[in-house]
Design a protein around this motif. Sequence first.
Motif: not given
Length: 195
Positions: A104-107, A118-119, A125-132, A134-144
Amino acid sequence: MKKDKILNLEIKYLLWVLLLCPFLVSATDNFIKYFYDFIQSNVNTRIFILQQGMKPGEQLPLTTPPQSYLKNSPRYILLKTLEELGKMPVGDKRQTALYIPQSNKLYWNWLKNCKSVSFIAPAVSGMVMIDGLPAAYCNADFYGYESYTLRTTKQLPQSKQEICNNAKTKGFSHVIIIDTDPNQNVVTQEISCYK
């Protein structure tokens, strides 16, 4: 003695230059980036206006406000979908998780900063997201994200059963899948994991 004073003075200037250099480079880089983004946005706006059949210098008609364009925007519809999900009763939200496939590239391309996307759904919505994550190319080494096992490969398509199994392990009995069709229209589907 005079030579020592000159040497000390040169060292002080050198230290100041070394301290100020990273600041000046960063400030210049930020200025160039934001200036470039501004120019790009301006050009995109002009292209949009020309695509509407308007001539340069012609004013936008007041009878077609930008709000009407916004309401037909796929992202606006996605945002409204998330807001509507936020109105679910809290008891239902506790049993329901969101699943937004990375196809879903729109999201997932909503923001330039791939770490933040991801946030959006949980925040709106105030809802939990599963398998949410970031993509593998995203260097998500912070933000928790360091608390999670990050992706190392592209997310593979999952069957409804696989999505449900994932949801059940986390204590959810329902999943709402938010995806898009080939025309980028928002498509939602609720699945019950206990049939």
